[in-house]
Design a protein around this motif. Structure first.
Motif, PDB file in Angstrom:
ATOM      1  N   SER A 710    -101.290   0.709  31.114  1.00 12.17           N
ATOM      2  CA  SER A 710    -100.536  -0.409  31.669  1.00 12.17           C
ATOM      3  C   SER A 710    -101.357  -1.199  32.674  1.00 12.17           C
ATOM      4  O   SER A 710    -101.200  -2.421  32.783  1.00 12.17           O
ATOM      5  CB  SER A 710     -99.252   0.116  32.311  1.00 12.17           C
ATOM      6  N   ILE A 711    -102.242  -0.537  33.438  1.00 11.42           N
ATOM      7  CA  ILE A 711    -103.069  -1.264  34.414  1.00 11.42           C
ATOM      8  C   ILE A 711    -103.988  -2.243  33.685  1.00 11.42           C
ATOM      9  O   ILE A 711    -104.082  -3.423  34.041  1.00 11.42           O
ATOM     10  CB  ILE A 711    -103.879  -0.275  35.273  1.00 11.42           C
ATOM     11  N   LEU A 712    -104.684  -1.806  32.637  1.00  7.17           N
ATOM     12  CA  LEU A 712    -105.550  -2.684  31.871  1.00  7.17           C
ATOM     13  C   LEU A 712    -104.745  -3.711  31.092  1.00  7.17           C
ATOM     14  O   LEU A 712    -105.182  -4.852  30.892  1.00  7.17           O
ATOM     15  CB  LEU A 712    -106.422  -1.849  30.928  1.00  7.17           C
ATOM     16  N   GLY A 713    -103.549  -3.316  30.631  1.00 11.97           N
ATOM     17  CA  GLY A 713    -102.706  -4.248  29.895  1.00 11.97           C
ATOM     18  C   GLY A 713    -102.294  -5.437  30.737  1.00 11.97           C
ATOM     19  O   GLY A 713    -102.251  -6.575  30.261  1.00 11.97           O
ATOM     20  N   ARG A 714    -101.965  -5.213  32.041  1.00  8.52           N
ATOM     21  CA  ARG A 714    -101.580  -6.331  32.908  1.00  8.52           C
ATOM     22  C   ARG A 714    -102.754  -7.284  33.123  1.00  8.52           C
ATOM     23  O   ARG A 714    -102.562  -8.474  33.364  1.00  8.52           O
ATOM     24  CB  ARG A 714    -101.096  -5.797  34.253  1.00  8.52           C
ATOM     25  N   ILE A 715    -103.988  -6.760  33.039  1.00  5.73           N
ATOM     26  CA  ILE A 715    -105.159  -7.622  33.218  1.00  5.73           C
ATOM     27  C   ILE A 715    -105.405  -8.468  31.977  1.00  5.73           C
ATOM     28  O   ILE A 715    -105.748  -9.654  32.057  1.00  5.73           O
ATOM     29  CB  ILE A 715    -106.392  -6.749  33.547  1.00  5.73           C
ATOM     30  N   LEU A 716    -105.211  -7.880  30.771  1.00  9.45           N
ATOM     31  CA  LEU A 716    -105.528  -8.570  29.522  1.00  9.45           C
ATOM     32  C   LEU A 716    -104.370  -9.392  28.976  1.00  9.45           C
ATOM     33  O   LEU A 716    -104.564 -10.186  28.049  1.00  9.45           O
ATOM     34  CB  LEU A 716    -105.959  -7.548  28.466  1.00  9.45           C
ATOM     35  N   ASP A 717    -103.129  -9.194  29.499  1.00  7.11           N
ATOM     36  CA  ASP A 717    -101.971  -9.878  28.930  1.00  7.11           C
ATOM     37  C   ASP A 717    -102.102 -11.382  29.023  1.00  7.11           C
ATOM     38  O   ASP A 717    -101.872 -12.126  28.047  1.00  7.11           O
ATOM     39  CB  ASP A 717    -100.692  -9.410  29.640  1.00  7.11           C
TER      40      ASP A 717
END
Length: 878
Positions: A710-717
């Motif tokens: 989720s941490i990386l997902g918020r960056i790539l979203d």
């Protein structure tokens, strides 16, 4: 005008049997709901497509509990009559249900003789039409008369209900007034109690003042007594002084006289001191006296106030007593009114009881009539059984006579003659029914009760969960053959008793392995439910002979462990792979399933082979977990390297303990008579599942995207959403009522703030999907099951992390106030949760990308690939 708009359908006389029945079956539901069998049976009887026995069975069978079931059963009986049954049914609909006839056939109803097929003679048809019209007119008149009578009764009941409601409203008003007066009376009583308490306090204070006054009076008396005593002593001293003075003047010398004078002066001084009080004593006495007078005046004033208050309380008491008498009179009036209304209610209840008694009497009369009908049917059955016996005797006598005439040398016993005679001369079909042992059910199912010892040894079965389980062969001379079980019958249900427990197993949708295990459990008296389905049985045999299928089984599973292949036909399977099981009891291998790989984008079978059945695979799974737990440190390191390439085991548990979670109808009971080496016999089922059932779903054009961790997902979203064809899901601001309603309907996917009204909802995701774009979800794993309940299947992509890949994203992490350690911890915590999801996910290895740009490119390619695939979803295992 309505008749002119009806399109002309095909001519029924030119249609064949299959076309006619296909037309009827297309409208079977409509006919079952809108037709009364008793209206059509006279015409069908006159057309000779139904017999008297069929009529009794349609109208009097207790298992046919409603009109739709009777109509459906009548259609099944007419189906056996072929084309004549279909023509007669449509002609009866044309006479009695012209609107339904038009809806079914598309033709206008007509009573012209040319429109009829000729099953009934012209004179008989005319007579029947006249009778039908006369009967319909009588029924119409009776229905109108009954409707008018019922409308009059309804009007009377409504007027009585209105009067009762008015009386009830008045009673409620009186009750409300009574309660209001009762509350006022209670308030007055409370005020009187308060006044009484205040009066008691005043009496107490008055008593204390009187006691203080008496104490002051006593003190004053004591002081007066002391003054009197001092005055008396002074008088005595004066008298003694006079006497001594007279005595001293007479006989005393001058010296003594001088001494006496001195003593007298001293005494006079003392007397003056004694006669006069000291100023302090005088002040004290004056102050006490003044205080006593002031206290007395205050007590007098208080006494006057108390007397006035007492008089006021007496007047208020008299007024409250008057109000109490008025309230008592009103209560008496209300009590009389309540009694009157109670009497009226009692009378109404008595009338209702009389109506209920009349209704119960009508029910009893109906039950008696039904009992008489049942008794007559039982007598008919007894007569039919006698007729069967007489027919059998007749056939036996005829066979013996034929044999005696022929005098064949091969015949050695009269019993053989009887058997041959019976085989040559067949009885009518209705005489061959085994009525005492078979019970007809709504869907043409026969329930046969018999003593079956080792039922599986008496018959052979074929089929599976897709086609149904059918009787394939019955051993001659067995109990199953004696009671009339024949090949081609579908086994729907079996009931038996085991260890003093009644067990019921529904085999309608069971696999072949499941059905064989269930039938093998029968050891004694059982109830076997069979459904005649010869067409489906013949189709299955044809497919088996042509090699199109190997059994009637067909379902899809998700494999939760890696299985190696072999040259003997075992299929090499990796974890999380989908298989199509086509045979659960192959003849070549024992304890295995015949299955195939499935194409990723289409429901096509690829390479076929065998895999261990559920119980063998369960043992292999437990053994693999034990090997993983007890391996050495070196082996652990090697295994970690291999797991990065391919997952070996997916641990899935189920709350359905005590039976096979893949079996849908058979309960898991331990079979004590089986051997230990029989791997096909189900034993205890633990929660670990080597296989899980899955169902295919075909997603819409654009599925939502969920990136993990989720941490990386918020960056790539946001970067992914900036591309064409992608859009970021935006939260909605909800009011308190909307938030509570959506939360109750499970439409809230995730809340942005704890306790706030800014939330991500299903409507926001559906709104983006309707535009034909991929919705990028800035959410966690908890939203997946909520989306699945709404038939939305997101693409889940997990980007695996290592220390090296985390360093590649260091700048972006620092920009979002995150560290590499937090990213790795988030990845380690969310990766085990992926195996608990009910769907598959896609994993991205850390060595397949070098920076954020190449990672986004890989993600876009993966999204296009996953969009084409079939979505496989597991059911809820808890």
């Amino acid at each position: 005008m309505a008749g002119e708009c009806v399109p002309e359908g095909p001519d029924l006389k030119e249609m064949g049997e299959e076309a006619l029945w296909e037309l009827i079956n297309d409208n079977r539901h409509r006919i079952s709901l809108g037709v009364r069998p008793c209206m059509l049976i006279p015409y069908l009887r006159q057309a000779r497509v139904l017999t008297e026995m069929d009529e009794d069975e349609i109208l009097s069978c207790h298992n046919l509990t409603n009109r739709s079931m009777r109509t459906s059963f009548m259609l099944d009986l007419l189906r056996t009559q072929g084309r004549n049954g279909a023509i007669a049914l449509l002609e009866s609909l044309m006479i009695h249900y012209p609107t339904l006839y038009t809806q079914v056939t598309g033709q206008r109803p007509s009573t012209e003789p040319s429109k009829f097929s000729g099953l009934i003679k012209y004179s008989e048809l005319t007579e029947y039409l006249v009778r039908a019209v006369t009967g319909m007119q009588k029924e119409l008149q009776e229905a109108r008369h009954e409707a008018s009578h019922l409308s009059m009764r309804c009007a009377s009941f409504e007027s009585e209900i209105g009067q009762m409601m008015e009386q009830e409203e008045k009673t409620r008003c009186f009750q409300a007034d009574y309660e209001h007066m009762q509350r006022q009376l209670t308030t007055a009583h409370q005020e009187i109690a308060k006044l009484k308490d205040e009066k008691c306090d005043l009496y107490g204070r008055y008593t204390a003042a009187i006691e203080e006054k008496s104490a002051v009076n006593i003190h004053c008396r004591d002081l007066n007594l002391q003054i009197y005593q001092l005055q008396t002593e002074l008088l005595k001293a004066q008298k003694e002084t006079d006497f001594q003075r007279r005595h001293s003047l007479r006989c005393a010398s001058p010296v003594e006289t001088q001494q006496l004078r001195e003593e007298v002066s001293l005494l006079r001084c003392k007397l003056l001191v004694a006669e006069k009080f000291t100023p302090a004593c005088e002040d004290i006495l004056a102050q006490d006296l003044a205080e006593a007078m002031d206290g007395r005046m205050e007590l007098v004033k208080q006494l006057r106030c108390y007397q006035e208050d007492n008089q006021c309380l007496v007047r208020e008491k008299e007024e409250l007593l008057d109000e109490k008498e008025c309230l008592n009179l009103q209560v008496q009036h209300l009590t009389l009114d309540c009694d009157m209304y109670k009497q009226r209610g009692t009378v109404i209840q008595g009338q209702l009881r009389e109506l209920q008694a009349e209704r119960d009497q009508a029910y009893l009369s109906r039950d008696e009539a039904q009992a008489r009908i049942a008794q007559s049917l039982a007598e008919k059955d007894a007569l039919r059984s006698q007729l069967v016996e007489l027919q059998e005797r007749l056939f036996t006598v005829q066979a013996r006579r034929d044999c005696e005439v022929k005098q064949a040398p091969r015949l050695h016993s009269p019993s053989g003659n009887s058997t041959d005679g019976l085989s040559k001369t067949s009885a009518p079909p209705f005489l061959m029914r085994s009525r005492p042992q078979a019970i007809r059910i709504t869907d043409r199912t026969l329930t046969i009760s018999f003593q079956a010892e080792a039922l599986l040894s008496q018959l052979m079965v074929v089929g599976g969960n897709k086609t149904g389980v059918f009787v394939h062969q019955v051993m001659e001379g067995t109990t199953a053959h004696t009671v009339g079980i024949s090949p081609g019958a579908q086994i729907v249900e079996v009931k038996y008793e085991q260890k003093q427990r009644a067990l019921r197993m529904v085999l309608q949708d069971s696999t072949l392995e499941e059905a064989l295990w269930a039938l093998d459990q029968v050891r004694g008296f059982c109830h076997l439910s069979l459904r005649p389905s010869q067409d489906a049985y013949e189709n299955l045999l044809q497919q088996l002979q042509n090699g199109e299928v190997s059994s009637g089984d067909s379902f899809y599973i998700r494999v939760n462990m890696s299985l190696p292949g072999s040259t003997s036909g075992a299929l090499a399977v990796s974890c999380n792979e989908i298989l199509h099981v086509t045979n659960t009891r192959p003849t070549s291998t024992k304890g295995s399933w015949q299955c195939c790989h499935v194409h990723l984008c289409q429901l096509l079978d690829l390479q076929s082979g065998t895999v261990p059945n559920y119980y063998r695979a369960q043992r292999l799974l437990i053994r693999a977990i034990e090997d993983m737990c007890f391996q050495t440190n070196t082996q652990k390191g090697e295994r970690m390297v291999t797991q990065d390439k391919q997952k070996a085991v997916r641990i899935v548990s189920s709350g359905r303990q005590g039976r096979n979670p893949l079996w849908l109808s058979v309960e898991d009971h331990k079979n004590e008579g089986t051997e230990a080496d029989d791997v096909s016999v189900p034993r205890g089922c633990v929660t670990l599942m080597p296989y899980t059932l899955v169902t295919p779903h075909y997603p819409p054009i654009c599925r939502p995207i969920l990136l993990l961790p989720s941490i990386l997902g918020r960056i790539l979203d946001k970067k992914l959403a900036s591309w064409q064809g992608f859009q970021l899901c935006e939260p909605e601001v909800l009011s308190c009522s909307e938030h509570a309603a959506k939360l109750q309907r499970s439409e809230v996917l995730e809340e942005c703030e704890q306790g706030g009204n800014l939330c991500f909802t299903l409507q926001s995701v559906e709104k983006v999907m309707k535009t034909g774009t991929h919705c990028v979800l800035p959410l966690g794993l908890d939203c997946v099951r909520r989306l699945h309940r709404a038939e939305i299947f997101p693409i889940i992509i997990f980007i695996a992390q290592s220390a090296c890949s985390a360093r590649k994203l260091r700048s972006k992490l620092h920009r979002h106030r995150r560290s590499e350690e937090q990213l790795l911890a988030c990845s380690r915590s969310e990766e085990p949760l992926l195996d608990k999801l009910p769907c598959l996910y896609r994993s991205v290895a850390p060595d397949t990308w070098c920076d954020s740009g190449s990672l986004l490119t890989n993600l876009r390619t993966i999204i296009w690939e996953e969009q084409k695939k079939i979505v496989w979803v597991e059911p809820d295992l808890w």
